[in-house]
Design an enzyme around this catalytic site. Structure first.
Site, PDB file in Angstrom:
ATOM      1  CE  LYS A 274      -3.925  -1.804   2.648  1.00 46.14           C
ATOM      2  NZ  LYS A 274      -4.938  -1.608   1.595  1.00 46.14           N
ATOM      3  NE  ARG A 348     -10.863  -9.804  -1.921  1.00 48.89           N
ATOM      4  CZ  ARG A 348     -11.154  -8.936  -2.893  1.00 48.89           C
ATOM      5  NH1 ARG A 348     -11.429  -9.351  -4.117  1.00 48.89           N
ATOM      6  NH2 ARG A 348     -11.179  -7.638  -2.637  1.00 48.89           N
TER       7      ARG A 348
HETATM    8  N1  BES Z   1      -8.196  -3.572   4.380  1.00 47.33           N
HETATM    9  C1  BES Z   1      -8.266  -3.239   3.012  1.00 47.33           C
HETATM   10  C2  BES Z   1      -9.542  -2.469   2.667  1.00 47.33           C
HETATM   11  C3  BES Z   1      -9.628  -1.036   3.150  1.00 47.33           C
HETATM   12  C4  BES Z   1      -8.963  -0.038   2.505  1.00 47.33           C
HETATM   13  C5  BES Z   1     -10.452  -0.746   4.212  1.00 47.33           C
HETATM   14  C6  BES Z   1      -9.084   1.265   2.944  1.00 47.33           C
HETATM   15  C7  BES Z   1     -10.587   0.558   4.630  1.00 47.33           C
HETATM   16  C8  BES Z   1      -9.900   1.566   4.004  1.00 47.33           C
HETATM   17  C9  BES Z   1      -8.254  -4.492   2.164  1.00 47.33           C
HETATM   18  O1  BES Z   1      -7.493  -5.530   2.633  1.00 47.33           O
HETATM   19  C10 BES Z   1      -7.688  -4.097   0.840  1.00 47.33           C
HETATM   20  O2  BES Z   1      -6.552  -3.747   0.796  1.00 47.33           O
HETATM   21  N2  BES Z   1      -8.497  -4.202  -0.206  1.00 47.33           N
HETATM   22  C11 BES Z   1      -8.076  -3.826  -1.513  1.00 47.33           C
HETATM   23  C12 BES Z   1      -8.618  -4.837  -2.471  1.00 47.33           C
HETATM   24  C13 BES Z   1      -8.088  -4.699  -3.865  1.00 47.33           C
HETATM   25  C14 BES Z   1      -6.619  -5.044  -3.914  1.00 47.33           C
HETATM   26  C15 BES Z   1      -8.874  -5.600  -4.780  1.00 47.33           C
HETATM   27  C16 BES Z   1      -8.625  -2.450  -1.809  1.00 47.33           C
HETATM   28  O3  BES Z   1      -9.760  -2.162  -1.429  1.00 47.33           O
HETATM   29  O4  BES Z   1      -7.908  -1.649  -2.388  1.00 47.33           O
HETATM   30 MN    MN Z   2      -5.469  -5.390   2.035  1.00 50.64          MN
END
Ligand code: BES
Ligand code: MN
Ligand code: ZN
Length: 500
Positions: A274, A348
């Site tokens: 990230k 997931r």
């Molecule tokens: N924990 C994150 C989702 C999230 C992001 C929650 C920002 C709250 C605020 C999750 O694990 C994630 O990183 N999801 C990705 C999925 C994507 C790679 C398909 C996302 O939402 O960017």
């Molecule tokens: Mn994530």
């Protein structure tokens, strides 16, 4: 905090540390109170006549009353009676909380004696949620500056009210909100402390207190059970994963519901890392787990006539020499293979194993998961509602109703087959990501592959778990505890609907 419901004819307000809270609809003078003393009533009436306060929604007016047997009176504005629903009351309670804290009140009389139509529960909820703070890592203030919180609330009702019934429901509100504050505390705790092992210890504590069963699976057991999706996520971390299971057993012929919460104690994204800017917020990636554990805490104390299983897959998503790679293929507990195209779609993966295991082992009549799953859900709904996804409309309807009741709103999305097509794998059965568009739904469609025919609902709390602005009983810099009140209410409703 202790709550006690009394009738206005059998109550004397004698406590010099106390405050009398009087709710007031907009311009609904005179103040309707059977317990306020006449002198104070006159003062308040002349202040109202001068327009100093008028009962506007979410307004407060505090009058010190040095000559009375109580310390002050707090007039709580509710706005127009037509628009005053339970969330207005809860938010007013949040406003009251700030005033009570400011004046270091330990005992409040919530004066509903002039209001046959008002229920105390949402106001109590707003007060308890509103007085929560998180200061464990701060230098301790001098003794006289240590915040004082409400210890006792005496609800004063009209003599016609059913005090016994109100006593029960008020106690339930207090208990549930204290649990919600517990979830906020778990989530706010720094991620170097709030590890998968720490979450498991917290769960063990609940089991010790309540006498319910707690099982914690470690990596070796996960390996032999084939939980490779969960193990894959944890590979990059020095913190070993845990699968935490709490069981409240009522009887073999009662309904069984399972609650599953995403417990990623920190989400760097893994190799698909990230951006740095907001990464620290990813300590909140275990808010689903916190909600499930703390909802269970109340349930384990109340022991309702239903079987409840709480399941938390807990892992840390890190980079590292052993970390999972984009392109890795893992076989989940139910035998489905998953191509990991993005290591940041880890929630997931851990939920997949946890839910397939829960369905297989406990055969619940319904399974509800809650997770900070997708940024896409936050983009879709902002911070005002969590996403709801389900394969069973009656289940979804029950959750929508519970959300409305608690002021933890849900908004339903479709999970059509077209979305399931979008997460098919090229080299394996499934891929852990779909296209960017519809990202919250394809994430749900992925989870759906792991519950079989079990009625299932998924709550994506990415927007509601923290960072909520403009709600007086929450604070934007901390976790909200979203889901604790909703899930508790929903489980208790299941018992009620069984009786019909
Ligand atoms: N924990 C994150 C989702 C999230 C992001 C929650 C920002 C709250 C605020 C999750 O694990 C994630 O990183 N999801 C990705 C999925 C994507 C790679 C398909 C996302 O939402 O960017
Ligand atoms: Mn994530
Ligand atoms: Zn995550």
């Amino acid at each position: 905090m202790n709550v006690n419901v009394v009738s206005s004819d059998s109550c004397t307000l004698a406590d010099e540390e106390s405050c009398l809270i009087i709710p007031l609809y907009k311009k609904a003078f005179p103040l309707n109170s059977c317990v306020l003393n006449e002198g104070d009533e006159d003062i308040l009436q002349s202040l109202a006549d001068k327009g100093i306060f008028d009962g506007s929604a979410l307004s407060t007016y505090y009058l010190p009353t040095p000559k009375s047997a109580y310390k002050g009176v707090l007039v709580l504005g509710l706005g127009d009676s037509d628009g005053c629903d339970s969330e207005v009351l809860r938010r007013s309670g949040g406003k009251a909380a700030a005033v009570l804290t400011e004046h270091r009140i330990t005992h409040a009389w919530l004066d509903l004696s002039g209001h046959g139509d008002l229920t105390p529960e949402p106001i109590l909820e707003g007060i308890i949620l509103g007085q929560y703070d998180f200061t464990v890592y701060k230098k301790a203030p001098e003794a006289e500056k240590v915040p004082v919180k409400l210890q006792q609330c005496t609800v004063v009702t009209h003599s016609d009210a059913d005090q016994d019934a109100l006593q029960l429901t008020s106690k339930l509100s207090v208990l549930t909100c204290l649990s919600a504050n517990g979830a906020r505390h778990l989530a706010n705790t720094a991620p170097n402390e709030m590890t998968p092992i720490a979450l498991a210890e917290f769960a063990r504590g609940i089991a010790d207190e309540s006498g319910c069963k707690c099982t914690v699976l470690e990596p070796k057991q996960m390996e032999s059970l084939g939980m490779n999706a969960l193990l894959g996520v944890a590979r990059g971390s020095a913190q070993p994963p845990r699968l935490i299971v709490l069981e409240h057993h009522h009887s073999d012929d009662a309904r069984t519901v399972a609650l599953v919460g995403k417990g990623v104690t920190f989400d760097t994204g893994g190799i698909s890392i990230k951006p740095a800017a907001q990464m620290h917020e990813m300590k909140y990636d275990m808010c689903g787990a916190a909600a499930v554990l703390c909802a269970f805490m109340t349930i384990a104390e109340l022991k309702p006539a239903i079987n409840v299983i709480a399941v938390v897959p807990a892992a840390e998503n890190m980079t590292g020499a052993a970390a999972q790679r984009p392109g890795d293929i893992v076989k989940a507990y139910n035998g489905k293979t998953v191509e990991v195209h993005n290591t940041d779609a880890e929630g997931r993966l851990i939920l997949a194993d946890a839910m397939a295991y829960t369905v297989d082992k406990y055969k619940p009549d319904a399974i509800v998961d809650t997770a900070t799953l997708t940024g896409a859900c936050l983009i879709a709904l902002g911070h005002c509602a969590a996403g709801l996804f389900s394969n069973d409309q009656p289940l979804a309807d029950g959750l929508l109703e519970a959300g409305q009741h608690c002021g933890e709103r849900l908004w339903q999305f479709p999970v059509w087959e077209d979305y399931e097509k979008q997460i098919e794998g090229t080299h394996a059965d499934l891929c852990n990501i779909g296209p960017r568009e519809g990202g919250a739904i394809t994430a749900a469609a992925f989870l759906k592959q792991f519950v079989g025919d079990t009625p299932w609902a998924h709550l994506d709390i990415a927007g509601t778990a923290w960072g909520v602005k403009g709600v007086p009983y929450l604070d934007p810099d901390h976790a909200t505890g979203f889901g604790v009140r909703l899930l508790t209410h929903w489980v208790l409703q299941q018992v009620e609907s069984e009786k019909d």
